[in-house]
Scaffold this motif. Structure first.
Motif, PDB file in Angstrom:
ATOM      1  N   THR A  42      -8.116 -14.854  41.257  1.00 29.57           N
ATOM      2  CA  THR A  42      -7.078 -16.062  40.949  1.00 29.57           C
ATOM      3  C   THR A  42      -5.845 -15.567  40.255  1.00 29.57           C
ATOM      4  OG1 THR A  42      -8.976 -17.600  41.142  1.00 29.57           O
ATOM      5  CG2 THR A  42      -6.840 -18.168  39.983  1.00 29.57           C
ATOM      6  N   LEU A  43      -6.076 -14.804  39.155  1.00 23.52           N
ATOM      7  CA  LEU A  43      -4.929 -14.356  38.347  1.00 23.52           C
ATOM      8  C   LEU A  43      -4.319 -12.861  38.704  1.00 23.52           C
ATOM      9  CD1 LEU A  43      -6.758 -15.342  34.888  1.00 23.52           C
ATOM     10  CD2 LEU A  43      -5.152 -16.765  36.338  1.00 23.52           C
ATOM     11  N   GLY A  44      -4.965 -12.056  39.727  1.00 20.05           N
ATOM     12  CA  GLY A  44      -3.990 -11.113  40.351  1.00 20.05           C
ATOM     13  C   GLY A  44      -4.665  -9.754  39.387  1.00 20.05           C
ATOM     14  N   ALA A  45      -5.942 -10.067  38.613  1.00 18.12           N
ATOM     15  CA  ALA A  45      -6.359  -8.935  37.765  1.00 18.12           C
ATOM     16  C   ALA A  45      -7.082  -7.797  38.687  1.00 18.12           C
ATOM     17  CB  ALA A  45      -7.099  -9.522  36.575  1.00 18.12           C
ATOM     18  N   ASP A  46      -7.538  -8.318  39.626  1.00 16.70           N
ATOM     19  CA  ASP A  46      -8.302  -7.212  40.421  1.00 16.70           C
ATOM     20  C   ASP A  46      -7.530  -6.341  41.504  1.00 16.70           C
ATOM     21  OD1 ASP A  46      -7.321  -9.331  42.113  1.00 16.70           O
ATOM     22  OD2 ASP A  46      -9.175  -9.245  43.454  1.00 16.70           O
ATOM     23  N   THR A  47      -5.945  -6.710  41.447  1.00 15.86           N
ATOM     24  CA  THR A  47      -5.225  -5.557  41.725  1.00 15.86           C
ATOM     25  C   THR A  47      -3.868  -5.467  40.954  1.00 15.86           C
ATOM     26  OG1 THR A  47      -4.037  -7.726  42.936  1.00 15.86           O
ATOM     27  CG2 THR A  47      -5.715  -6.673  44.557  1.00 15.86           C
ATOM     28  N   LEU A  53      -1.481  -0.144  34.796  1.00 15.33           N
ATOM     29  CA  LEU A  53      -2.612   0.763  34.470  1.00 15.33           C
ATOM     30  C   LEU A  53      -2.564   2.100  33.572  1.00 15.33           C
ATOM     31  CD1 LEU A  53      -4.739   0.396  37.589  1.00 15.33           C
ATOM     32  CD2 LEU A  53      -5.229  -0.570  35.450  1.00 15.33           C
ATOM     33  N   ARG A  54      -1.285   2.791  33.927  1.00 17.48           N
ATOM     34  CA  ARG A  54      -0.887   3.899  33.390  1.00 17.48           C
ATOM     35  C   ARG A  54      -0.678   3.979  31.753  1.00 17.48           C
ATOM     36  NH1 ARG A  54       1.359   5.513  38.566  1.00 17.48           N
ATOM     37  NH2 ARG A  54       3.494   4.838  37.912  1.00 17.48           N
ATOM     38  N   ALA A  55       0.283   2.490  31.507  1.00 19.94           N
ATOM     39  CA  ALA A  55       0.467   2.232  30.187  1.00 19.94           C
ATOM     40  C   ALA A  55      -0.474   2.020  29.392  1.00 19.94           C
ATOM     41  CB  ALA A  55       1.712   1.379  30.086  1.00 19.94           C
ATOM     42  N   ASP A  65     -10.500   3.802  35.173  1.00 19.93           N
ATOM     43  CA  ASP A  65     -11.275   3.019  35.333  1.00 19.93           C
ATOM     44  C   ASP A  65     -11.704   2.156  34.081  1.00 19.93           C
ATOM     45  OD1 ASP A  65     -12.198   4.045  37.720  1.00 19.93           O
ATOM     46  OD2 ASP A  65     -13.924   4.961  37.151  1.00 19.93           O
ATOM     47  N   GLN A  66     -11.470   2.431  33.157  1.00 19.47           N
ATOM     48  CA  GLN A  66     -11.575   1.594  31.832  1.00 19.47           C
ATOM     49  C   GLN A  66     -10.467   0.614  31.845  1.00 19.47           C
ATOM     50  OE1 GLN A  66     -11.609   4.479  28.689  1.00 19.47           O
ATOM     51  NE2 GLN A  66     -14.013   3.913  28.206  1.00 19.47           N
ATOM     52  N   ALA A  67      -9.216   1.083  32.252  1.00 20.26           N
ATOM     53  CA  ALA A  67      -8.231   0.122  32.119  1.00 20.26           C
ATOM     54  C   ALA A  67      -8.537  -1.014  33.376  1.00 20.26           C
ATOM     55  CB  ALA A  67      -6.850   0.947  32.496  1.00 20.26           C
ATOM     56  N   ALA A  68      -8.666  -0.500  34.293  1.00 14.46           N
ATOM     57  CA  ALA A  68      -8.915  -1.714  35.544  1.00 14.46           C
ATOM     58  C   ALA A  68     -10.111  -2.693  35.341  1.00 14.46           C
ATOM     59  CB  ALA A  68      -9.389  -0.606  36.740  1.00 14.46           C
ATOM     60  N   ASP A  69     -10.965  -1.989  34.711  1.00 17.32           N
ATOM     61  CA  ASP A  69     -12.216  -2.777  34.247  1.00 17.32           C
ATOM     62  C   ASP A  69     -11.623  -3.847  33.055  1.00 17.32           C
ATOM     63  OD1 ASP A  69     -14.032  -1.516  35.900  1.00 17.32           O
ATOM     64  OD2 ASP A  69     -14.974  -0.593  34.216  1.00 17.32           O
ATOM     65  N   ARG A  70     -10.958  -3.403  32.306  1.00 11.52           N
ATOM     66  CA  ARG A  70     -10.420  -4.265  31.113  1.00 11.52           C
ATOM     67  C   ARG A  70      -9.757  -5.508  31.589  1.00 11.52           C
ATOM     68  NH1 ARG A  70      -9.114  -3.090  25.293  1.00 11.52           N
ATOM     69  NH2 ARG A  70      -8.135  -5.494  24.639  1.00 11.52           N
ATOM     70  N   LEU A  71      -8.908  -5.282  32.806  1.00 18.20           N
ATOM     71  CA  LEU A  71      -8.205  -6.491  33.251  1.00 18.20           C
ATOM     72  C   LEU A  71      -8.967  -7.365  33.786  1.00 18.20           C
ATOM     73  CD1 LEU A  71      -4.877  -4.397  34.639  1.00 18.20           C
ATOM     74  CD2 LEU A  71      -5.086  -6.211  32.518  1.00 18.20           C
ATOM     75  N   ARG A 289       8.223  -1.450  39.170  1.00 21.41           N
ATOM     76  CA  ARG A 289       8.470  -2.702  38.747  1.00 21.41           C
ATOM     77  C   ARG A 289       7.012  -3.347  38.829  1.00 21.41           C
ATOM     78  NH1 ARG A 289      13.992  -5.156  41.469  1.00 21.41           N
ATOM     79  NH2 ARG A 289      15.319  -3.790  40.659  1.00 21.41           N
ATOM     80  N   VAL A 290       6.734  -4.282  38.051  1.00 21.31           N
ATOM     81  CA  VAL A 290       5.468  -5.120  38.103  1.00 21.31           C
ATOM     82  C   VAL A 290       5.771  -6.580  38.516  1.00 21.31           C
ATOM     83  CG1 VAL A 290       3.630  -6.000  36.674  1.00 21.31           C
ATOM     84  CG2 VAL A 290       4.501  -3.767  36.382  1.00 21.31           C
ATOM     85  N   GLN A 291       5.276  -7.230  39.467  1.00 27.83           N
ATOM     86  CA  GLN A 291       5.531  -8.496  39.861  1.00 27.83           C
ATOM     87  C   GLN A 291       4.834  -9.620  38.983  1.00 27.83           C
ATOM     88  OE1 GLN A 291       5.825  -8.343  44.129  1.00 27.83           O
ATOM     89  NE2 GLN A 291       7.991  -8.364  44.043  1.00 27.83           N
ATOM     90  N   MET A 292       5.458 -10.594  38.548  1.00 23.15           N
ATOM     91  CA  MET A 292       4.658 -11.713  37.894  1.00 23.15           C
ATOM     92  C   MET A 292       4.045 -12.958  39.106  1.00 23.15           C
ATOM     93  SD  MET A 292       4.854 -11.032  34.676  1.00 23.15           S
ATOM     94  CE  MET A 292       4.504  -9.332  35.370  1.00 23.15           C
TER      95      MET A 292
END
Length: 453
Positions: A42-47, A53-55, A65-71, A289-292
């Motif tokens: 719903t919140l786009g955290a899975d993509t 992620l790099r930041a 993997d930890q950055a992706a899991d954290r979101l 760019r990151v899209q909201m």
């Protein structure tokens, strides 16, 4: 990897929870043509974007993997915390995240009898002395006292949710005690934190892109917004007052400050001319760019990233919400304190959590060489106060809120606080996380944000 296993387990739990909800409310199940999306989806955290992620990897010391899991964990935890806030009522003492991947959600309560309900949501229970409402009441008294006295020696005060206390950050113990006494707050109800740091406005200014006010000061574009047919962007209130003219990064004519509040709050928005187009984009690392996709408020302990033309793209975590800061120019209430660094020139720029807009840079202390503290003005109050709609990837289907709609009817474009109740399609829902409603996400299709009641 522990973080990856935790995320998988949580995703499985979310799927099971979705099945339970459909079983408990068969009318909702028959209305849905497909399974309800999980909170991360719903919140786009899975993509997440590669730039976020790099930041996070660089600034939070995480593996990819930890950055992706954290979101994913943060998105899931926000919804669980919202459900528990609704269930605990006056006992609720706040919620926060911990661990490198934010895998542990802690929810506080003033009643030990609530422990089982909290643990049933997969959270750790903390029994505390004061509810969040009680802590907020203490801070409200400090806010009122700040209007009557000089606060240069007590520049920051806030509710410390994990510690279940109100903190006054001051240059000395006596200054903090005088502040509390003037506010009518008992000494035991305030924790004093002595610090020589004095937050200042980051006035050399910018955010995702630079703009200039009246041809002089440089500030930051925060987030693109619309009001009716007028396009524009949100930024910091201290950047300029109503009527000030702005030019873009190349000194091309851009627009006019439509409304501005500072001090008290630190918010403004600029209406731009037809040469400029509002987009859902925020500048990230190396010009990417990151899209909201929305404006769901992140929990204490969640990761956030900030864009600024002086120092670029940096990440950190949320320390606390509803912080009051006494700048030399005046006191600003309702700010969020973070561990993200910033420097003069970064004011007005956007703070994001994954793909969710959080707020615009206000001020802080320290720098991006030795580290620092930065405060941002939350975006949802800005949108609500000025009647703006955040530009997102679904903005085309998000109309401005209608003033003639029923007071309790869910409406795209309205800003909803956690705990608010609405009616939609003949059913009642309670808000789990503060956000501006997007046209693509009605209550029955966004279980990360709404709970059927």
């Amino acid at each position: 990897m522990v973080g990856r296993h935790a995320a998988r387990s949580r995703r499985a739990a979310l799927t099971a929870l979705g099945a339970l909800v459909l079983t408990a409310f068969p009318s909702a199940a028959t209305a849905a043509s497909a399974p309800l999306p999980t909170a991360p989806r719903t919140l786009g955290a899975d993509t997440p974007s590669a730039q976020v992620l790099r930041a996070m990897e660089r600034d939070l010391g995480l593996t990819p993997d930890q950055a992706a899991d954290r979101l994913v964990n943060e998105a899931d935890a926000g919804t669980r915390a919202g459900r528990l806030r609704n269930a605990l009522g006056d006992h609720f003492g706040g919620a926060w995240l911990s661990g490198a991947t934010a895998a542990e959600l802690t929810v506080a309560t003033t009643s030990a009898a609530d422990t089982a309900a909290i643990e049933a949501e997969g959270a750790r229970a903390a029994v505390v002395q004061k509810s969040l409402d009680q802590l907020d009441e203490i801070k409200d008294r400090l806010d009122a006292a700040a209007d009557r006295m000089e606060t240069a020696d007590t520049p920051v005060w806030y509710v410390d949710v994990p510690a279940n206390r109100v903190v006054v950050r001051a240059t000395g113990e006596s200054a903090a005690r005088t502040f509390a006494e003037t506010a009518g707050v008992a000494a035991q109800d305030v924790h004093v934190q002595v610090s020589a740091n004095r937050p200042r406005l980051l006035e050399d200014l910018v955010g995702g892109d630079a703009y200039y006010i009246d041809g002089r000061a440089r500030c930051s574009v925060g987030f693109s917004v619309t009001k009716g047919t007028q396009q524009g962007f949100a930024t910091a209130g201290h950047c300029g007052g109503p009527g000030a003219t702005t030019t873009g990064f190349d000194q091309a004519a851009q627009g006019t400050v439509q409304a501005s509040t500072f001090p008290g709050k630190d918010m403004a928005w600029v209406g731009v001319n037809a040469n400029w187009t509002a987009t859902p984009d925020v500048k990230a690392q190396d010009g990417q760019r990151v899209q909201m996709t929305g404006s769901v408020e992140a929990l204490v302990g969640a990761s956030v990233c900030r864009s600024g033309s002086t120092t670029g793209w940096h990440c950190g975590t949320v320390r606390q919400h509803d912080t009051s800061v006494s700048y030399a120019e005046g006191t600003v209430d309702g700010l969020t304190e973070t561990t993200v660094c910033a420097e003069p020139g970064d004011s007005g720029g956007p703070f994001v959590a994954g793909t969710q807009a959080q707020g615009t840079t206000s001020g802080g202390s320290g720098d991006c060489t030795s580290g620092g503290t930065t405060f941002f003005q939350p975006i949802n109050p800005l949108l609500s106060d000025f009647g703006l709609t955040l530009r997102t990837t679904s903005s085309a289907s998000t109309p401005a809120p209608q003033d003639n709609a029923a007071a309790d009817a869910w409406a795209a474009g309205r800003v909803y606080e956690a705990g608010a109740t609405v009616t939609h399609a003949g059913l009642r829902y309670r808000c789990l996380q503060s956000h501006q409603a997007q046209g693509a996400g009605s209550p029955e299709s966004t279980p990360a944000l709404w709970q059927r009641v």
